[in-house]
Design a protein around this motif. Sequence first.
Motif, PDB file in Angstrom:
ATOM      1  N   ALA A   1       1.569 -57.095 -30.444  1.00  0.00           N
ATOM      2  CA  ALA A   1       1.264 -56.369 -29.215  1.00  0.00           C
ATOM      3  C   ALA A   1       1.649 -54.916 -29.444  1.00  0.00           C
ATOM      4  O   ALA A   1       2.799 -54.615 -29.772  1.00  0.00           O
ATOM      5  N   ILE A   2       0.678 -54.010 -29.305  1.00  0.00           N
ATOM      6  CA  ILE A   2       0.932 -52.580 -29.489  1.00  0.00           C
ATOM      7  C   ILE A   2       0.959 -51.928 -28.114  1.00  0.00           C
ATOM      8  O   ILE A   2      -0.021 -51.974 -27.371  1.00  0.00           O
ATOM      9  N   ARG A   3       2.074 -51.352 -27.764  1.00  0.00           N
ATOM     10  CA  ARG A   3       2.280 -50.785 -26.426  1.00  0.00           C
ATOM     11  C   ARG A   3       1.366 -49.596 -26.147  1.00  0.00           C
ATOM     12  O   ARG A   3       0.812 -48.979 -27.056  1.00  0.00           O
ATOM     13  N   ASP A   4       1.262 -49.260 -24.875  1.00  0.00           N
ATOM     14  CA  ASP A   4       0.495 -48.097 -24.415  1.00  0.00           C
ATOM     15  C   ASP A   4      -0.926 -48.101 -24.942  1.00  0.00           C
ATOM     16  O   ASP A   4      -1.423 -47.096 -25.474  1.00  0.00           O
ATOM     17  N   ALA A   5      -1.573 -49.249 -24.827  1.00  0.00           N
ATOM     18  CA  ALA A   5      -2.987 -49.397 -25.194  1.00  0.00           C
ATOM     19  C   ALA A   5      -3.265 -49.028 -26.645  1.00  0.00           C
ATOM     20  O   ALA A   5      -4.318 -48.507 -26.992  1.00  0.00           O
ATOM     21  N   GLY A   6      -2.284 -49.306 -27.522  1.00  0.00           N
ATOM     22  CA  GLY A   6      -2.470 -49.046 -28.936  1.00  0.00           C
ATOM     23  C   GLY A   6      -1.880 -47.746 -29.419  1.00  0.00           C
ATOM     24  O   GLY A   6      -1.963 -47.423 -30.605  1.00  0.00           O
ATOM     25  N   LYS A   7      -1.207 -46.981 -28.532  1.00  0.00           N
ATOM     26  CA  LYS A   7      -0.641 -45.687 -28.904  1.00  0.00           C
ATOM     27  C   LYS A   7       0.864 -45.756 -29.154  1.00  0.00           C
ATOM     28  O   LYS A   7       1.464 -44.798 -29.643  1.00  0.00           O
ATOM     29  N   GLY A   8       1.490 -46.877 -28.812  1.00  0.00           N
ATOM     30  CA  GLY A   8       2.934 -46.992 -28.933  1.00  0.00           C
ATOM     31  C   GLY A   8       3.359 -47.898 -30.064  1.00  0.00           C
ATOM     32  O   GLY A   8       2.571 -48.236 -30.947  1.00  0.00           O
ATOM     33  N   PRO A   9       4.622 -48.339 -30.041  1.00  0.00           N
ATOM     34  CA  PRO A   9       5.149 -49.205 -31.101  1.00  0.00           C
ATOM     35  C   PRO A   9       4.578 -50.613 -31.016  1.00  0.00           C
ATOM     36  O   PRO A   9       4.175 -51.074 -29.951  1.00  0.00           O
ATOM     37  N   ALA A  10       4.535 -51.294 -32.150  1.00  0.00           N
ATOM     38  CA  ALA A  10       3.995 -52.649 -32.228  1.00  0.00           C
ATOM     39  C   ALA A  10       5.119 -53.667 -32.319  1.00  0.00           C
ATOM     40  O   ALA A  10       6.122 -53.441 -32.991  1.00  0.00           O
ATOM     41  N   SER A  11       4.936 -54.803 -31.643  1.00  0.00           N
ATOM     42  CA  SER A  11       5.932 -55.868 -31.651  1.00  0.00           C
ATOM     43  C   SER A  11       5.287 -57.179 -32.076  1.00  0.00           C
ATOM     44  O   SER A  11       4.218 -57.546 -31.584  1.00  0.00           O
ATOM     45  N   SER A  12       5.922 -57.896 -32.968  1.00  0.00           N
ATOM     46  CA  SER A  12       5.423 -59.196 -33.403  1.00  0.00           C
ATOM     47  C   SER A  12       5.635 -60.235 -32.309  1.00  0.00           C
ATOM     48  O   SER A  12       6.701 -60.320 -31.716  1.00  0.00           O
ATOM     49  N   THR A  13       4.603 -61.043 -32.055  1.00  0.00           N
ATOM     50  CA  THR A  13       4.738 -62.148 -31.104  1.00  0.00           C
ATOM     51  C   THR A  13       5.219 -63.419 -31.794  1.00  0.00           C
ATOM     52  O   THR A  13       5.625 -64.370 -31.123  1.00  0.00           O
ATOM     53  N   GLY A  14       5.104 -63.448 -33.122  1.00  0.00           N
ATOM     54  CA  GLY A  14       5.452 -64.657 -33.862  1.00  0.00           C
ATOM     55  C   GLY A  14       4.345 -65.689 -33.878  1.00  0.00           C
ATOM     56  O   GLY A  14       4.471 -66.723 -34.522  1.00  0.00           O
ATOM     57  N   VAL A  15       3.237 -65.419 -33.176  1.00  0.00           N
ATOM     58  CA  VAL A  15       2.107 -66.346 -33.109  1.00  0.00           C
ATOM     59  C   VAL A  15       1.157 -66.069 -34.270  1.00  0.00           C
ATOM     60  O   VAL A  15       0.764 -64.927 -34.504  1.00  0.00           O
ATOM     61  N   SER A  16       0.769 -67.107 -35.003  1.00  0.00           N
ATOM     62  CA  SER A  16      -0.111 -66.966 -36.155  1.00  0.00           C
ATOM     63  C   SER A  16      -1.511 -67.456 -35.810  1.00  0.00           C
ATOM     64  O   SER A  16      -1.676 -68.572 -35.318  1.00  0.00           O
ATOM     65  N   CYS A  17      -2.540 -66.614 -36.050  1.00  0.00           N
ATOM     66  CA  CYS A  17      -3.918 -66.958 -35.695  1.00  0.00           C
ATOM     67  C   CYS A  17      -4.895 -66.400 -36.722  1.00  0.00           C
ATOM     68  O   CYS A  17      -4.641 -65.371 -37.334  1.00  0.00           O
ATOM     69  N   ARG A  18      -6.039 -67.068 -36.869  1.00  0.00           N
ATOM     70  CA  ARG A  18      -7.150 -66.531 -37.649  1.00  0.00           C
ATOM     71  C   ARG A  18      -8.076 -65.698 -36.759  1.00  0.00           C
ATOM     72  O   ARG A  18      -8.822 -64.863 -37.255  1.00  0.00           O
TER      73      ARG A  18
ATOM     74  N   VAL B   1      14.626 -56.106 -42.545  1.00  0.00           N
ATOM     75  CA  VAL B   1      14.008 -56.689 -41.359  1.00  0.00           C
ATOM     76  C   VAL B   1      12.849 -55.858 -40.856  1.00  0.00           C
ATOM     77  O   VAL B   1      11.754 -56.343 -40.653  1.00  0.00           O
ATOM     78  N   VAL B   2      13.046 -54.560 -40.653  1.00  0.00           N
ATOM     79  CA  VAL B   2      11.972 -53.764 -40.064  1.00  0.00           C
ATOM     80  C   VAL B   2      12.133 -52.289 -40.365  1.00  0.00           C
ATOM     81  O   VAL B   2      13.241 -51.797 -40.523  1.00  0.00           O
ATOM     82  N   VAL B   3      11.009 -51.623 -40.515  1.00  0.00           N
ATOM     83  CA  VAL B   3      11.003 -50.184 -40.724  1.00  0.00           C
ATOM     84  C   VAL B   3      10.036 -49.583 -39.722  1.00  0.00           C
ATOM     85  O   VAL B   3       8.963 -50.120 -39.503  1.00  0.00           O
ATOM     86  N   VAL B   4      10.427 -48.503 -39.082  1.00  0.00           N
ATOM     87  CA  VAL B   4       9.546 -47.832 -38.129  1.00  0.00           C
ATOM     88  C   VAL B   4       8.933 -46.619 -38.799  1.00  0.00           C
ATOM     89  O   VAL B   4       9.642 -45.744 -39.275  1.00  0.00           O
ATOM     90  N   LEU B   5       7.624 -46.627 -38.892  1.00  0.00           N
ATOM     91  CA  LEU B   5       6.902 -45.535 -39.541  1.00  0.00           C
ATOM     92  C   LEU B   5       6.159 -44.720 -38.507  1.00  0.00           C
ATOM     93  O   LEU B   5       5.660 -45.252 -37.519  1.00  0.00           O
ATOM     94  N   ARG B   6       6.080 -43.427 -38.738  1.00  0.00           N
ATOM     95  CA  ARG B   6       5.224 -42.593 -37.902  1.00  0.00           C
ATOM     96  C   ARG B   6       3.958 -42.304 -38.689  1.00  0.00           C
ATOM     97  O   ARG B   6       4.010 -41.689 -39.738  1.00  0.00           O
ATOM     98  N   SER B   7       2.831 -42.840 -38.183  1.00  0.00           N
ATOM     99  CA  SER B   7       1.575 -42.703 -38.906  1.00  0.00           C
ATOM    100  C   SER B   7       0.510 -42.193 -37.966  1.00  0.00           C
ATOM    101  O   SER B   7       0.287 -42.759 -36.903  1.00  0.00           O
ATOM    102  N   ARG B   8      -0.154 -41.140 -38.360  1.00  0.00           N
ATOM    103  CA  ARG B   8      -1.221 -40.544 -37.542  1.00  0.00           C
ATOM    104  C   ARG B   8      -0.734 -40.234 -36.133  1.00  0.00           C
ATOM    105  O   ARG B   8      -1.451 -40.423 -35.155  1.00  0.00           O
ATOM    106  N   GLY B   9       0.518 -39.802 -36.018  1.00  0.00           N
ATOM    107  CA  GLY B   9       1.039 -39.420 -34.715  1.00  0.00           C
ATOM    108  C   GLY B   9       1.437 -40.590 -33.851  1.00  0.00           C
ATOM    109  O   GLY B   9       1.718 -40.429 -32.673  1.00  0.00           O
ATOM    110  N   GLU B  10       1.434 -41.833 -34.372  1.00  0.00           N
ATOM    111  CA  GLU B  10       1.780 -43.010 -33.575  1.00  0.00           C
ATOM    112  C   GLU B  10       2.974 -43.710 -34.188  1.00  0.00           C
ATOM    113  O   GLU B  10       3.131 -43.778 -35.397  1.00  0.00           O
ATOM    114  N   ASN B  11       3.847 -44.276 -33.334  1.00  0.00           N
ATOM    115  CA  ASN B  11       4.947 -45.088 -33.821  1.00  0.00           C
ATOM    116  C   ASN B  11       4.450 -46.501 -34.056  1.00  0.00           C
ATOM    117  O   ASN B  11       3.807 -47.084 -33.200  1.00  0.00           O
ATOM    118  N   ARG B  12       4.765 -47.075 -35.230  1.00  0.00           N
ATOM    119  CA  ARG B  12       4.347 -48.437 -35.519  1.00  0.00           C
ATOM    120  C   ARG B  12       5.501 -49.180 -36.156  1.00  0.00           C
ATOM    121  O   ARG B  12       6.146 -48.669 -37.074  1.00  0.00           O
TER     122      ARG B  12
END
Length: 323
Positions: free
Chosen positions: A64-81, A15-26
């Motif tokens: 949506a990436i929390r803390d103005a792009g510095k925190g974890p990312a969450s899928s909204t489920g919305v698909s867009c171009r 389902v999901v893996v949390v990676l620490r990349s460049r000092g940020e949780n994603r």
Amino acid sequence: MVAGVAVLLLIAAVVVVVLRSRGENRTVAAAGGVPTPVSVKLGTSDDLYVVRAGPRGDSGIVYAIRDAGKGPASSTGVSCRRFYEAAQTAVCLRLVPGVVTRSDAIVLGRDLQEVRRVDLPGVPSRARVSASGRMVSWTVFTTGDSYLSVGFATRTGVLDTRTGKLVNSLEKFTLHRDGKSERAVDLNYWGVTFASDDNTFYATASTKGRVYLVKGDFAAGRMDVVREGPECPSLSPDGTRLAYKKRTGDQSSPWRLHVLDLRSGKETRLAETANVDDQAAWYDDGSVMYDRLRGDTTDVWRVAADGSGAPAMLARDAFSPAR
């Protein structure tokens, strides 16, 4: 019992893996899967919104990436171009499958529920929402798929969500240059950005092989040429500067980012030296963000708006940033 536990562990891993990349949780999809969407409400936190890019299972999904792009990312489920949001209003441009190429501009409310849908004749290119959330704009390619294409054509529309007034094409407006109305048949418009009064806007116009920055009056149905050169303008939060891409004359790297001070007329080349074919968005009053090509994917970067410093990556495998 052991088999049951093994199955549960396998599901959790897929389902999901949390990676620490460049000092940020994603939070990212694992094994090509798409994470289960979480409840995201527009305008309730300091989120950075991006669309996932590249050859991955969640490509095209808004995150949506929390803390103005510095925190974890969450899928909204919305698909867009293409996606943009402001003040609990968002616009999602979505390609509609079929023999005839067309798209939908979907206006979304606070809970990402559909508020209105507008049928568009082409491929999604640009999207914007005014700071108040009232005005929404979009651009699609009706011919070609690049602003470097020979004979490309665009269609740009604007919707007033408060009154319901819809202008399907800015070509209905009157363009003025040097005090005279411009009536060329090859006029194209793209890349709208709105001022705080929800009436004034800036955009790009092209005709006879030349590109112009134009200033529009929505109520009056009028636009005036400001200067030649700028493309895909983006007005700063304080309304004093415009960020835009500008042609370099180098076919291998066609565009560089610049910022224009509207009061002094001073133009500043930004420290991003890579080619940027995007409508930049303002991260804050002092910096802009944009997507940059990397192989078969794109990443979102940020750079100072005064020409100083160096670019820094905000989100990997992402494009169409908004906050």
